[in-house]
Design an enzyme around this catalytic site. Structure first.
Site, PDB file in Angstrom:
ATOM      1  N   LYS A   1      24.643  75.479  -4.436  1.00 54.86           N
ATOM      2  CA  LYS A   1      25.357  76.744  -4.648  1.00 54.86           C
ATOM      3  C   LYS A   1      24.978  77.370  -5.985  1.00 54.86           C
ATOM      4  CE  LYS A   1      28.986  76.432  -1.258  1.00 54.86           C
ATOM      5  NZ  LYS A   1      30.374  76.448  -0.875  1.00 54.86           N
TER       6      LYS A   1
ATOM      7  N   LYS B   1      21.841  73.860   6.800  1.00 55.80           N
ATOM      8  CA  LYS B   1      23.197  73.692   7.354  1.00 55.80           C
ATOM      9  C   LYS B   1      23.761  75.047   7.768  1.00 55.80           C
ATOM     10  CE  LYS B   1      26.958  73.419   4.835  1.00 55.80           C
ATOM     11  NZ  LYS B   1      28.418  73.429   4.708  1.00 55.80           N
TER      12      LYS B   1
ATOM     13  N   LYS C   1      29.076  79.527   6.241  1.00 51.56           N
ATOM     14  CA  LYS C   1      29.738  80.838   6.267  1.00 51.56           C
ATOM     15  C   LYS C   1      29.088  81.801   5.301  1.00 51.56           C
ATOM     16  CE  LYS C   1      34.235  78.822   6.227  1.00 51.56           C
ATOM     17  NZ  LYS C   1      34.250  78.232   4.889  1.00 51.56           N
TER      18      LYS C   1
HETATM   19  N1  AQP Z   1      27.346  73.089   9.397  1.00 47.72           N
HETATM   20  C1  AQP Z   1      28.411  72.294   9.432  1.00 47.72           C
HETATM   21  N2  AQP Z   1      28.454  71.256  10.313  1.00 47.72           N
HETATM   22  C2  AQP Z   1      29.539  70.434  10.357  1.00 47.72           C
HETATM   23  N3  AQP Z   1      30.634  70.593   9.562  1.00 47.72           N
HETATM   24  C3  AQP Z   1      30.626  71.616   8.688  1.00 47.72           C
HETATM   25  N4  AQP Z   1      31.528  72.040   7.781  1.00 47.72           N
HETATM   26  C4  AQP Z   1      31.040  73.127   7.141  1.00 47.72           C
HETATM   27  N5  AQP Z   1      29.828  73.444   7.607  1.00 47.72           N
HETATM   28  C5  AQP Z   1      29.530  72.515   8.572  1.00 47.72           C
HETATM   29  C6  AQP Z   1      32.839  71.417   7.550  1.00 47.72           C
HETATM   30  O1  AQP Z   1      33.831  72.412   7.723  1.00 47.72           O
HETATM   31  C7  AQP Z   1      34.919  72.129   6.845  1.00 47.72           C
HETATM   32  C8  AQP Z   1      35.300  73.370   6.095  1.00 47.72           C
HETATM   33  O2  AQP Z   1      34.243  73.788   5.266  1.00 47.72           O
HETATM   34  P1  AQP Z   1      34.521  74.701   4.007  1.00 47.72           P
HETATM   35  O3  AQP Z   1      34.773  76.072   4.423  1.00 47.72           O
HETATM   36  O4  AQP Z   1      35.593  74.164   3.186  1.00 47.72           O
HETATM   37  O5  AQP Z   1      33.297  74.582   3.097  1.00 47.72           O
HETATM   38  P2  AQP Z   1      31.800  74.395   3.345  1.00 47.72           P
HETATM   39  O6  AQP Z   1      31.481  72.993   3.694  1.00 47.72           O
HETATM   40  O7  AQP Z   1      31.181  74.844   2.108  1.00 47.72           O
HETATM   41  O8  AQP Z   1      31.528  75.306   4.615  1.00 47.72           O
HETATM   42  P3  AQP Z   1      30.567  76.472   4.756  1.00 47.72           P
HETATM   43  O9  AQP Z   1      30.693  77.016   6.111  1.00 47.72           O
HETATM   44  O10 AQP Z   1      29.213  76.068   4.335  1.00 47.72           O
HETATM   45  O11 AQP Z   1      31.206  77.534   3.794  1.00 47.72           O
HETATM   46  P4  AQP Z   1      30.612  78.214   2.525  1.00 47.72           P
HETATM   47  O12 AQP Z   1      29.360  78.863   2.986  1.00 47.72           O
HETATM   48  O13 AQP Z   1      31.695  79.157   2.132  1.00 47.72           O
HETATM   49  O14 AQP Z   1      30.383  77.149   1.510  1.00 47.72           O
HETATM   50  C9  AQP Z   1      34.479  70.990   5.923  1.00 47.72           C
HETATM   51  O15 AQP Z   1      35.053  69.781   6.392  1.00 47.72           O
HETATM   52  C10 AQP Z   1      32.993  70.956   6.093  1.00 47.72           C
HETATM   53  O16 AQP Z   1      32.473  69.662   5.908  1.00 47.72           O
END
Ligand code: AQP
Length: 328
Positions: A111, A191, A194
């Site tokens: 990040k 991965k 969002k």
């Molecule tokens: N690609 C993924 N595959 C499986 N699990 C995933 N998680 C996120 N992406 C995947 C799981 O979803 C939960 C919530 O995630 P989060 O919003 O708290 O943060 P993150 O992991 O940072 O998710 P994103 O989608 O990648 O969001 P941004 O882009 O905002 O950082 C967690 O349990 C995560 O493991």
């Protein structure tokens, strides 16, 4: 009985990776355990955002989670900033958190590469996450694979606190699904996320958009890393199929693959239909809930009121152990 805690950031619409890696597990676990689910808005302050957008984002996350099947009669669903003890405990834990461990965090490294300057909150993210979990003394944390490294920090912080101040916190364990890491369909080396534009199938995407994304999913990216292993794009389709399709459908395509008879077009079409079958009632429930925002706010506020009293008990114990008891 085990206590479950997990959270999601209100950083954008929830995608099928979040569903596969975390929320589908939340829905299952609430049948057998006491569960606390949190919309972690304090965490989402670590990346750039528009303040006026935040209330809508929090409401969107609540709608998505409830529509996926989180039952407010069984589970608590609340907003992190409604329980200020999270940040209080976070400061305490930052005084036992080892910087050597935090320096190794992959998510921080990834990040920080995407921004012009790096804020302290992004670095301290795993400490706030430890506070979220330990405040309720949760012992099971259903997360995707990307969060396992952070959870190891929580365990280390709990061990250090207990060692220094006496037994207080359990060491929580991660609970992964079979699809703990869903990749971007158009680039299976990344991965699904969002905050990366165009990388995800959102739960609220139209049928047409979902059909197009799956149809265009990359399957072959040159020869596999090791002979006989599935290419990452195909493995990703199988992971999604395992979450969204009945086991017989998954097993049939696995058999086709093992016999060398898998047709990408067929697995993509089947995955599309199975995903739409699961998502369409979720979307319908979401529409119904969106018409009752007052009811959704009531669920969030009632949960926060209940959890705040639990959080105060833990903070009382923590202050006692730390010696923050003068004039009381
Ligand atoms: N690609 C993924 N595959 C499986 N699990 C995933 N998680 C996120 N992406 C995947 C799981 O979803 C939960 C919530 O995630 P989060 O919003 O708290 O943060 P993150 O992991 O940072 O998710 P994103 O989608 O990648 O969001 P941004 O882009 O905002 O950082 C967690 O349990 C995560 O493991």
């Amino acid at each position: 009985m085990s206590l479950v805690f997990s959270g999601i950031q209100p950083t954008g619409a929830i995608h099928v990776g979040n569903y596969a890696g975390a929320i589908s597990n939340w829905v299952r676990l609430q049948q057998e355990m006491d569960c606390i689910f949190c919309i972690v808005d304090y965490h989402s302050l670590t990346v750039a955002y528009e303040a006026k957008e935040m209330p809508r984002r929090v409401m969107d996350a609540a709608l998505d989670i409830l529509a996926c099947g989180i039952d407010p009669e069984r589970s608590r669903l609340f907003v992190q900033s409604h329980v200020p003890e999270h940040t209080e405990l976070s400061w305490v834990l930052s005084c036992v958190a080892p910087m050597g461990e935090l320096n190794r965090m992959t998510q921080f490294k990834e990040k920080s590469e995407r921004v012009d300057w790096v804020n302290l909150g992004l670095y301290a993210y795993p400490v706030l996450q430890a506070a979220d979990i330990l405040l309720y003394k949760a012992d099971v944390v259903p997360v995707g694979e990307d969060q396992v490294q952070h959870l190891e920090v929580t365990r280390e912080i709990a061990r250090r606190f207990n060692h220094q101040f006496g037994d207080t916190f359990p060491e929580p364990k991660p609970r992964l699904t079979k699809a703990a890491r869903i990749m971007t369909l158009s680039d299976p080396s990344r991965k699904m996320s969002k905050s990366i534009e165009g990388s995800a199938i959102m739960l609220t995407d139209s049928e047409d958009a979902i059909r197009k994304q799956i149809k265009r999913a990359v399957t072959d990216v040159g020869p596999p890393a090791e002979p006989g292993t599935m290419s990452p794009g195909v493995a990703n389709l199988f992971s999604l199929l395992e979450v969204f399709a009945p086991i017989e459908v998954y097993a049939r395509f696995k058999g086709d693959y093992e016999r060398g008879e898998l047709r990408y077009k067929d697995i993509k079409e089947s995955l599309t239909e199975e995903m739409l079958r699961v998502l369409s009632p979720i979307r319908e429930r979401r529409r119904e809930l969106a018409a009752k925002p007052g009811e959704v706010c009531r669920i969030l506020k009632d949960s926060a009121a209940d959890l705040r009293s639990r959080a105060r008990v833990t903070m009382g114990e923590v202050r006692e152990k730390l010696g923050l008891t003068a004039c009381q």
